[in-house]
Scaffold this motif. Structure first.
Motif, mmCIF file in Angstrom:
data_model
loop_
_atom_site.group_PDB
_atom_site.id
_atom_site.type_symbol
_atom_site.label_atom_id
_atom_site.label_comp_id
_atom_site.label_asym_id
_atom_site.label_seq_id
_atom_site.Cartn_x
_atom_site.Cartn_y
_atom_site.Cartn_z
ATOM 1 N N PRO A 75 117.135 41.311 62.809
ATOM 2 C CA PRO A 75 116.216 40.876 63.871
ATOM 3 C C PRO A 75 114.914 41.683 63.880
ATOM 4 O O PRO A 75 113.834 41.120 64.065
ATOM 5 N N VAL A 76 115.015 42.988 63.646
ATOM 6 C CA VAL A 76 113.810 43.825 63.661
ATOM 7 C C VAL A 76 112.937 43.510 62.443
ATOM 8 O O VAL A 76 111.711 43.415 62.538
ATOM 9 N N THR A 77 113.583 43.311 61.287
ATOM 10 C CA THR A 77 112.816 42.998 60.070
ATOM 11 C C THR A 77 112.076 41.673 60.247
ATOM 12 O O THR A 77 110.885 41.563 59.953
ATOM 13 N N LEU A 78 112.792 40.685 60.750
ATOM 14 C CA LEU A 78 112.180 39.361 60.876
ATOM 15 C C LEU A 78 111.021 39.391 61.870
ATOM 16 O O LEU A 78 109.968 38.794 61.638
ATOM 17 N N GLU A 79 111.214 40.128 62.942
ATOM 18 C CA GLU A 79 110.121 40.214 63.921
ATOM 19 C C GLU A 79 108.901 40.874 63.298
ATOM 20 O O GLU A 79 107.773 40.417 63.461
ATOM 21 N N THR A 80 109.138 41.935 62.549
ATOM 22 C CA THR A 80 108.025 42.644 61.919
ATOM 23 C C THR A 80 107.314 41.747 60.902
ATOM 24 O O THR A 80 106.081 41.670 60.874
ATOM 25 N N VAL A 81 108.113 41.073 60.088
ATOM 26 C CA VAL A 81 107.527 40.239 59.033
ATOM 27 C C VAL A 81 106.669 39.116 59.636
ATOM 28 O O VAL A 81 105.559 38.845 59.169
ATOM 29 N N ARG A 82 107.158 38.507 60.708
ATOM 30 C CA ARG A 82 106.409 37.383 61.266
ATOM 31 C C ARG A 82 105.285 37.839 62.202
ATOM 32 O O ARG A 82 104.137 37.440 62.048
ATOM 33 N N ALA A 83 105.650 38.673 63.173
ATOM 34 C CA ALA A 83 104.664 38.983 64.205
ATOM 35 C C ALA A 83 103.687 40.072 63.771
ATOM 36 O O ALA A 83 102.539 40.074 64.178
ATOM 37 N N ARG A 84 104.113 41.006 62.941
ATOM 38 C CA ARG A 84 103.211 42.113 62.595
ATOM 39 C C ARG A 84 102.579 41.956 61.211
ATOM 40 O O ARG A 84 101.431 42.303 61.016
ATOM 41 N N LEU A 85 103.354 41.402 60.274
ATOM 42 C CA LEU A 85 102.771 41.237 58.937
ATOM 43 C C LEU A 85 102.150 39.848 58.756
ATOM 44 O O LEU A 85 101.519 39.573 57.737
ATOM 45 N N VAL A 106 103.474 36.874 58.223
ATOM 46 C CA VAL A 106 104.071 35.884 57.314
ATOM 47 C C VAL A 106 104.510 34.688 58.164
ATOM 48 O O VAL A 106 105.156 34.856 59.199
ATOM 49 N N ARG A 107 104.138 33.498 57.733
ATOM 50 C CA ARG A 107 104.488 32.301 58.511
ATOM 51 C C ARG A 107 105.991 32.118 58.588
ATOM 52 O O ARG A 107 106.712 32.464 57.653
ATOM 53 N N ASN A 108 106.410 31.511 59.673
ATOM 54 C CA ASN A 108 107.852 31.355 59.893
ATOM 55 C C ASN A 108 108.557 30.611 58.756
ATOM 56 O O ASN A 108 109.681 30.953 58.403
ATOM 57 N N GLU A 109 107.903 29.612 58.146
ATOM 58 C CA GLU A 109 108.562 28.846 57.072
ATOM 59 C C GLU A 109 109.030 29.764 55.959
ATOM 60 O O GLU A 109 110.070 29.547 55.351
ATOM 61 N N VAL A 110 108.213 30.787 55.684
ATOM 62 C CA VAL A 110 108.563 31.700 54.601
ATOM 63 C C VAL A 110 109.451 32.841 55.123
ATOM 64 O O VAL A 110 110.504 33.136 54.565
ATOM 65 N N MET A 169 96.336 36.605 57.052
ATOM 66 C CA MET A 169 95.849 37.919 56.621
ATOM 67 C C MET A 169 95.177 38.694 57.756
ATOM 68 O O MET A 169 95.166 39.914 57.761
ATOM 69 N N GLU A 170 94.645 37.957 58.708
ATOM 70 C CA GLU A 170 94.026 38.641 59.842
ATOM 71 C C GLU A 170 95.086 39.431 60.615
ATOM 72 O O GLU A 170 94.892 40.577 60.992
ATOM 73 N N ARG A 171 96.222 38.767 60.782
ATOM 74 C CA ARG A 171 97.340 39.418 61.477
ATOM 75 C C ARG A 171 97.890 40.567 60.626
ATOM 76 O O ARG A 171 98.230 41.622 61.130
ATOM 77 N N PHE A 172 97.966 40.331 59.318
ATOM 78 C CA PHE A 172 98.471 41.383 58.431
ATOM 79 C C PHE A 172 97.616 42.646 58.581
ATOM 80 O O PHE A 172 98.131 43.758 58.664
ATOM 81 N N ASN A 173 96.313 42.458 58.628
ATOM 82 C CA ASN A 173 95.422 43.619 58.673
ATOM 83 C C ASN A 173 95.229 44.180 60.079
ATOM 84 O O ASN A 173 94.675 45.266 60.230
#
Ligand code: ASP
Length: 429
Positions: free
Chosen positions: A274-284, A286-290, A407-411
């Motif tokens: 759960p923590v990884t997925l939240e980080t990947v989507r909300a902080r990095l 990455v779109r949910n599909e991926v 990428m805006e969210r990633f940065n």
């Protein structure tokens, strides 16, 4: 304090408390040990892990149904699956190759006298055929009840695919799943907020009971595994992020700190999901599909850190027993350890059990596992953090190559669930 600082403080405080209790040699039957360490803190730690695990099945199901329903065609899904699987297998195989080469140079088993009474009952690992058949669920409710991740992934993909093709009924279901998704994400953030307390409990109970004696006997083995884990993290992951993902490894690792710390404390990539997925989507970004596909798949099959331990352990055990392995055997180790990592569940200590498969394949005595079991707990913590970092890395690289990363969210170093309007970003949105 930032969340990372709070988690680190919780870990450090737990480590200090646990180590003091251990150093004082408190009576295991005494009040303090029984009430505080084995009582309060153990209960707290277990509840924390249980709460994380509680979210895994609903989170994967709901997010992946949303994700798959946004993948417009089968070709897109095939491409996504191919890239993800290819990268997971490639990183695991390179991790184990790096481990074998380093261990063969360092020779951690030379002159070791572990003085351990070796008796070990080998467990028979499932055959590849069984593993493949087992991925396909016969009963989705049973798959969810048992937490069979690959089965849940297959079911969610099929359901999501059908949702996208079911006209207005599909659209209604999709909007329900999207709302569920937002709510579950919120639940994850609440839990992450409590993580510092959870990791404090876990670290205190662990270090109150863990001895350091065996680490000194097995220092060469321990340090070789730790060193290769670090090399993989500092060389292989950044190289792939820069070459394939064209993103900054520094930003990536700064954002991945929290899942990596939770992975370290829980020794479970499954519970950290759960923590990884939240980080990947909300902080990095990455779109949910991926993200909803790559991260759960990675938590189940991508175990670079585990493969590294298995590579070093194989060389160590071969040396300990004075058995020479040839090139063909080492290639076999690479192949079997990569396969074993697919079958390794993301829970504490399983990597060591799967090592039997590797040892058996090249004719090494499985009792050798008993030699290294004493230092495995700490190594398990480290390798789980590497496993989780690998999942995030592949999600970012695949997201980038599919054009499904914001990428805006990633940065943006401040990106969180809070500033994404409660909705997970999807390309369709
Ligand atoms: N604890 C590891 C994980 O959850 C698996 C293992 O290596 O035992 O990723």
């Amino acid at each position: 304090m930032s969340l990372t600082a709070r988690i680190l403080t919780g870990m450090a405080a737990g480590f200090v408390l646990g180590s003091i209790v251990h150093a004082m040699g408190l009576d295991p039957e005494g009040y303090f040990r029984v009430l505080v360490i084995d009582g309060l803190l153990d209960v707290g730690g277990r509840i924390f892990i249980a709460s994380l695990q509680l979210l895994v099945v609903p989170l994967v199901l709901v997010s992946l149904v949303c994700g798959a329903s946004n993948l417009s065609d089968g070709a897109a899904l095939g491409r996504l699956g191919g890239k993800t699987l290819g990268l997971y297998l490639f990183t695991t195989a390179s991790a184990i190759t790096l481990a074998l080469v380093t261990a063969l140079i360092i020779r951690p088993g030379r002159g070791v006298d572990a003085g351990i009474d070796v008796e070990f009952e080998a467990q028979t690992p499932p055959s590849l055929k069984e593993v493949i058949i087992g991925i396909f669920p016969t009963n989705p409710v049973e798959a969810m009840a048992e937490g069979s991740m690959l089965q849940i992934i297959i079911f969610a993909l099929l359901l999501g695919f059908a949702v996208a093709r079911a006209g207005s009924a599909g659209a209604r279901i999709k909007s329900v799943f999207e709302d569920f998704n937002a709510v579950i994400m919120r639940l994850v953030t609440i839990l992450i907020w409590l993580a510092p307390y959870g990791v404090f409990c876990l670290m205190a109970t662990l270090f109150a009971t863990m001895g350091w004696g065996e680490i000194s006997t097995l220092a060469a083995y321990f340090l070789t595994v730790a060193g290769v884990l670090l090399m993989h993290l500092c060389l292989v992951h950044p190289a792939l992020l820069m070459i394939l993902g064209r993103v900054s490894p520094k930003t990536f690792f700064l954002k991945m700190r929290e899942p990596m710390l939770v992975a370290f404390s829980t020794s479970s990539s499954g519970a950290t999901l759960p923590v990884t997925l939240e980080t990947v989507r909300a902080r990095l970004g990455v779109r949910n599909e991926v993200g909803s596909f790559t991260v759960p798949l990675g938590a189940t099959i991508n175990m670079d850190g585990t493969a590294i331990m298995q590579g070093v352990a194989t060389v160590f055990i071969a040396e300990y027993y004075g058995i020479d392995l040839g090139l063909a055997e080492y290639l076999m180790v690479i192949l079997t350890a990569t396969m074993a990592s697919i079958g390794t569940a993301g829970v504490p200590g399983v990597g060591l059990i799967m090592l039997t498969m590797v040892l058996q394949q090249v004719g090494l005595p499985v009792e050798g596992i008993m030699l290294i079991i004493g230092v495995d707990r700490l190594l398990d913590m480290m390798r789980t953090a590497v496993n989780v970092a690998g999942d995030g890395m592949v999600a970012v690289v695949v997201g980038r190559s599919e054009g499904k990363i914001d990428m805006e969210r990633f940065n943006d170093m401040n990106a969180t669930v809070d500033n994404e309007d409660e909705k997970v970003p999807t390309s369709a949105a």
